[in-house]
Enzyme design. Structure first.
Site, PDB file in Angstrom:
ATOM      1  N   HIS A 113     -17.199  39.445 -24.602  1.00 26.35           N
ATOM      2  CA  HIS A 113     -18.280  38.591 -24.104  1.00 26.35           C
ATOM      3  C   HIS A 113     -19.391  39.486 -23.534  1.00 26.35           C
ATOM      4  CE1 HIS A 113     -20.223  35.768 -21.287  1.00 26.35           C
ATOM      5  NE2 HIS A 113     -19.746  34.812 -22.060  1.00 26.35           N
ATOM      6  N   ASP A 190     -10.492  41.257 -18.693  1.00 25.42           N
ATOM      7  CA  ASP A 190     -11.348  40.080 -18.543  1.00 25.42           C
ATOM      8  C   ASP A 190     -10.463  38.874 -18.852  1.00 25.42           C
ATOM      9  OD1 ASP A 190     -12.947  37.902 -19.020  1.00 25.42           O
ATOM     10  OD2 ASP A 190     -14.417  38.963 -20.243  1.00 25.42           O
ATOM     11  N   GLN A 193     -10.726  33.837 -20.435  1.00 27.18           N
ATOM     12  CA  GLN A 193     -10.155  32.891 -21.403  1.00 27.18           C
ATOM     13  C   GLN A 193      -8.629  32.930 -21.430  1.00 27.18           C
ATOM     14  OE1 GLN A 193     -11.934  30.696 -22.698  1.00 27.18           O
ATOM     15  NE2 GLN A 193     -14.014  31.528 -22.702  1.00 27.18           N
ATOM     16  N   LYS A 216     -13.383  27.583 -15.618  1.00 28.16           N
ATOM     17  CA  LYS A 216     -12.701  27.515 -16.915  1.00 28.16           C
ATOM     18  C   LYS A 216     -11.230  27.143 -16.749  1.00 28.16           C
ATOM     19  CE  LYS A 216     -15.671  31.076 -18.979  1.00 28.16           C
ATOM     20  NZ  LYS A 216     -16.559  30.353 -19.873  1.00 28.16           N
ATOM     21  N   CYS A 354     -22.125  34.041 -26.809  1.00 28.25           N
ATOM     22  CA  CYS A 354     -22.279  35.216 -25.932  1.00 28.25           C
ATOM     23  C   CYS A 354     -21.530  36.450 -26.434  1.00 28.25           C
ATOM     24  CB  CYS A 354     -21.831  34.917 -24.505  1.00 28.25           C
ATOM     25  SG  CYS A 354     -22.903  33.786 -23.659  1.00 28.25           S
TER      26      CYS A 354
HETATM   27  N1  PLP Z   1     -15.663  36.731 -20.376  1.00 31.14           N
HETATM   28  C1  PLP Z   1     -15.279  35.855 -21.316  1.00 31.14           C
HETATM   29  C2  PLP Z   1     -14.229  36.257 -22.310  1.00 31.14           C
HETATM   30  C3  PLP Z   1     -15.858  34.584 -21.363  1.00 31.14           C
HETATM   31  O1  PLP Z   1     -15.473  33.725 -22.294  1.00 31.14           O
HETATM   32  C4  PLP Z   1     -16.842  34.247 -20.396  1.00 31.14           C
HETATM   33  C5  PLP Z   1     -17.501  32.934 -20.442  1.00 31.14           C
HETATM   34  O2  PLP Z   1     -17.492  32.240 -21.427  1.00 31.14           O
HETATM   35  C6  PLP Z   1     -17.198  35.196 -19.434  1.00 31.14           C
HETATM   36  C7  PLP Z   1     -16.586  36.431 -19.456  1.00 31.14           C
HETATM   37  C8  PLP Z   1     -18.223  34.898 -18.383  1.00 31.14           C
HETATM   38  O3  PLP Z   1     -17.746  33.900 -17.534  1.00 31.14           O
HETATM   39  P1  PLP Z   1     -18.709  33.243 -16.442  1.00 31.14           P
HETATM   40  O4  PLP Z   1     -19.880  32.689 -17.191  1.00 31.14           O
HETATM   41  O5  PLP Z   1     -17.870  32.183 -15.810  1.00 31.14           O
HETATM   42  O6  PLP Z   1     -19.097  34.304 -15.500  1.00 31.14           O
END
Ligand code: PLP
Length: 400
Positions: A113, A190, A193, A216, A354
């Site tokens: 992401h 990270d 997900q 999430k 993203c």
């Molecule tokens: N990392 C991953 C794998 C994601 O899917 C997302 C959001 O979709 C993020 C980071 C960023 O999360 P946030 O927008 O809640 O900060």
């Protein structure tokens, strides 16, 4: 499963398949936040009156709830942030900026992401670290072999999503973590997900840094978590300075910080949101993460089977072991597919999600993404597949 707990599902006639973007909120989470606003609104760590003491207790003890949820060693390792993006930025600019030197390598993948790539690119501009990408295999996944062949003597950090947000492949963080710990490489996961969907074990998997978002995982927006191994957290510098995080400061300069983890939470934190997150975690623990994962895999297989019957559909990740599915309809943009499905009150995501580097491997600019959670059903999947079968020419139907 437990659909009655979600007001959105009874208040609105929707089929919600955009859970990787954010999940719906159960009543217990909404109630926990409302209770704080209705009955004991107070700032934390400042007041000695009853409502303030209650808010203090619930806020601080949420760290223990997080500890038990992701199995880290101590509640002291739990820092509240505004979400995964904030967590990763805090780690990169609070820790890595001081820890890494020019020429040191950080290993990522192109399926990450934006939030797990851009802070590193910025750090590369600032201090000259080198970013390397683990090659993806034919299923767009990171194999252990490709991970190993990407390691060099200069690799200092590995930063990977546990589950990616477009392909939904589940990385084997246990073996990667084990390798990193044995080779003096720091490992950031990270968990945006994965933490909502799988049981995760911070200690067992040798994780050094773990990031995730409340919204999430049935919790509110505006709150997330960065978990850091205690000895590393003690070396991390705050990125924000102000009230609540200092013991003292002096007119001649200088200051004393509070102990970890409070020193990373300058200013009034998102109190109602932390209490909402607490309720969300307790709710998920009651259902059981293993039950959630098993049910999602069952739904995903059903979705793959049914969607494969639609001739014009290409699925990119039939085999990934999570509730995320990316597809396209031949000759139709992903945006038009999602607008068309909206006519049936079906909520899906379209675009690059993203993960803008993934297109280099996937060879398509955008996809339609269905992301499942435990409150989805096979009937909802049938409705999606029926809508796609009915549509002979989406371009003619979608109104601009
Ligand atoms: N990392 C991953 C794998 C994601 O899917 C997302 C959001 O979709 C993020 C980071 C960023 O999360 P946030 O927008 O809640 O900060």
């Amino acid at each position: 499963m437990r659909r009655e707990d979600f007001p959105m599902l009874s208040n609105k006639n929707i089929i919600y398949f955009d859970n990787a973007a954010t999940t719906l909120k159960p009543r217990c989470v909404i109630d926990a936040m409302n209770d704080y606003y209705n009955y004991y609104t107070a700032n934390i760590h400042r007041g000695l009156y009853e409502s303030s003491i209650l808010a203090d207790y619930l806020y601080d003890s949420t760290r223990f709830v997080v500890r038990d949820f992701i199995h880290c060693s101590s509640a002291k390792e739990v820092v509240f942030t505004s979400g995964t993006t904030h967590s990763i930025n805090l780690m990169v600019f609070g820790f890595m900026k001081n820890y890494l030197e020019a020429g040191d390598e950080v290993l990522l993948s192109k399926a990450e992401h934006a939030s797990n790539i851009l802070p590193w690119i910025r750090l590369a501009e600032e201090i000259g670290i080198v970013i390397r990408f683990i090659p993806l295999d034919e299923n767009y996944a990171v194999t252990y072999e490709n991970f190993l062949s990407s390691i060099t003597p200069k690799t200092k950090v590995v930063s990977l999503a546990h589950v990616t947000n477009v392909i939904g492949d589940v990385r084997n963080i246990c073996v990667i973590g084990n390798y990193c710990r044995n080779h003096n490489i720091l490992f950031h996961v990270d968990g945006a997900q994965s933490v909502p969907h799988l049981s995760i074990d911070f200690i067992h998997d040798n994780i050094d840094f773990l990031s995730f978002s409340g919204h999430k995982m049935c919790g509110p927006t505006g709150v997330g978590v960065l978990v850091v191994r205690e000895n590393l957290l003690k070396k991390m510098a705050p990125v924000f300075y102000g009230g609540g995080m200092n013991e003292s400061f002096y007119s001649e300069g200088g200051y004393q910080l509070k102990d970890i983890p409070v020193r990373f939470e300058a200013g009034t934190p998102p109190i109602a949101e932390v209490l909402g997150l607490r309720s969300a975690i307790l709710y998920l623990m009651k259902i059981g993460l293993d039950n959630i994962h098993i049910y999602e895999i069952y739904l995903k297989r059903y979705l793959v089977e049914k969607l494969s019957e639609v001739p014009s559909v290409t699925i990119y990740n039939k085999d990934s072991n999570s509730g995320i599915l990316a597809f396209n309809v031949e000759g139709v943009s992903s945006m038009d597919v999602s607008k068309y499905l909206n006519m049936y009150h079906i909520c899906v995501r379209s675009g690059s999600h993203c993960s803008k580097m993934l297109k280099e491997d996937l060879n398509v600019l955008s996809t339609v993404r269905v992301s499942l959670y435990f409150y989805n059903t096979t009937e909802e999947i049938d409705a999606l597949v029926l809508a796609l079968k009915k549509c002979q020419n989406i371009f003619k139907i979608v109104e601009y």
